[in-house]
Design an enzyme around this catalytic site. Structure first.
Site, PDB file in Angstrom:
ATOM      1  N   PRO A 160       0.835  -1.208   0.000  1.00 39.75           N
ATOM      2  CG  PRO A 160      -0.619  -1.476   1.792  1.00 39.75           C
ATOM      3  CD  PRO A 160       0.657  -2.001   1.210  1.00 39.75           C
ATOM      4  CD  GLU A 161       1.993   3.782  -4.140  1.00 40.83           C
ATOM      5  OE1 GLU A 161       2.623   4.828  -3.916  1.00 40.83           O
ATOM      6  OE2 GLU A 161       2.233   3.030  -5.081  1.00 40.83           O
ATOM      7  CE  LYS A 182       4.811   2.972   1.543  1.00 44.76           C
ATOM      8  NZ  LYS A 182       5.601   2.228   0.570  1.00 44.76           N
ATOM      9  NE  ARG A 210       7.961  -3.336  -4.838  1.00 47.87           N
ATOM     10  CZ  ARG A 210       7.486  -2.466  -3.942  1.00 47.87           C
ATOM     11  NH1 ARG A 210       8.270  -1.977  -3.012  1.00 47.87           N
ATOM     12  NH2 ARG A 210       6.217  -2.090  -3.979  1.00 47.87           N
TER      13      ARG A 210
END
Ligand SMILES: [Zn+2]
Length: 275
Positions: A2-3, A55, A265
Site C-alpha cells: 500500500p502507498e 506506512k 519492484r
C-alpha cells in the site's frame, strides 16, 4: 505494498469510526498481543486517536497504550457494523477491536506491536522515518538532504526508502519520476537540490490529490481509483504505471517497464521524456 495515501485514508477512516468510542471487545490470534490484553485489557479503554506515520498505523487508546500496525503487502484494516459479514476469510483475521457501533478487523497484518508513549518514543522504526509527505507541513529540505545522502542509489529506489522520505510506494514512484521528467535510474546524488525538491513537490501533490478532503472522508472506505493525471476515466488516470507498450501521453513513445532495485519492484517510464 500500500502507498502512503492508502494508509493515510485507512487511518482517517478508522479514526472517524472509532475515535471517542469505548472498546467492548478485543480478540487476536497474535500471542504477543493477547498477552498484553490479559495483563492490561483493552476492553473498557477509549480509542483516543488513529494516525498514520509513513506506512504505519498508530491507534492510541486511553491508559497509555498504542497499537502500531504495518500492512506490508497484503495486510488491511476493515470496518464492519457489528454482525456484518466480513469480506475476507476468518482464518486471515489477526485482530478485532469491537465497539458498540463498529468493529475494526485487521486481516493478514504482519506487523502488530503494542507500545506506550515512552516505548514509541524509542521505537526506531517510527523515529527513523523520513519526513511524511502527507503531513500538513513536511520538512522537504530534510527529505532532499536524506535522499541525496543515499548517493549512488537510483532515484526510483531512493523514493521508496521510508527513512529518507515517507509515503511513496511503487505506483507513485513511477508516476512522480514521469511527471518530473527525470529518469528513475540516475543516481540520486547526480541530481541537484532543485531537481530533487521538485520531485518531492510533485510527490506531495500527487499523494494529496489522492486523499479525499474532510467532507468526503467520513465513514465510507474510499473507493476512488488512484489518479495522477487529473483525469477521472480509469484508462486515463495514470501517466505510466501499468502502461508498458502503450504510447506515452506526452510524446507517444511506447512506455517501458523494468524490474528495479534489490526487491525487483517494477518501474514504468518513458525512455524519451525521462532521459
Ligand atoms: Zn514520452
Amino acid at each position: 505494498m500500500p502507498e502512503g495515501d492508502t494508509i493515510y485514508r485507512s487511518a482517517r477512516t478508522l479514526k472517524a469510526a472509532l475515535a471517542g468510542r469505548i472498546i467492548t471487545g478485543f480478540r487476536t490470534v497474535l500471542p504477543h498481543l493477547a498477552r498484553v490484553n490479559v495483563d492490561t485489557p483493552l476492553s473498557g479503554r477509549t480509542v483516543d486517536d488513529v494516525v498514520s506515520r509513513g506506512k504505519h498505523i498508530l491507534m492510541f487508546f486511553s491508559g497509555d497504550l498504542i497499537l502500531r500496525t504495518h500492512m506490508r503487502m497484503h495486510g488491511a484494516w476493515h470496518l464492519y457494523r457489528p454482525g456484518e459479514r466480513w469480506k475476507q476469510p476468518g482464518r486471515d483475521m489477526r485482530i478485532v477491536i469491537g465497539t458498540d457501533a463498529f468493529e475494526a478487523v485487521a486481516f493478514r497484518v504482519p506487523v502488530a506491536e503494542f507500545r506506550t508513549a515512552a516505548t514509541l518514543e524509542r521505537d526506531d522504526v517510527i523515529q527513523s522515518l523520513g519526513p511524511d509527505l502527507l503531513d500538513d507541513n513536511p520538512d522537504l529540505g530534510e527529505a532532499v538532504a536524506r535522499l541525496r545522502a543515499l548517493g549512488a542509489v537510483p532515484l526510483g529506489d531512493a523514493l521508496l526508502n521510508q527513512r529518507a522520505v515517507a509515503g511513496v510506494g511503487n505506483v507513485f514512484k513511477s508516476e512522480i519520476c514521469f511527471a518530473a521528467r527525470v529518469s528513475p535510474f540516475g543516481a540520486v546524488s547526480s541530481l541537484d537540490e532543485a531537481t530533487v525538491r521538485n520531485v518531492l513537490e510533485i510527490a506531495r501533490q500527487q499523494l494529496r490529490a489522492n486523499v479525499p478532503d474532510g467532507r468526503t472522508a467520513a465513514l465510507a472506505m474510499w473507493t476512488g481509483r488512484r489518479r495522477t493525471t487529473g483525469r477521472v476515466h480509469p484508462a486515463q488516470a495514470l501517466w505510466v504505471y501499468g502502461r508498458a507498450g502503450a504510447p506515452c501521453r506526452r510524446c507517444t513513445t511506447p512506455i517501458e517497464m523494468v524490474k528495479q532495485g534489490p526487491d525487483a519492484r517494477v518501474t514504468y517510464y518513458c525512455p524519451n521524456c525521462q532521459r
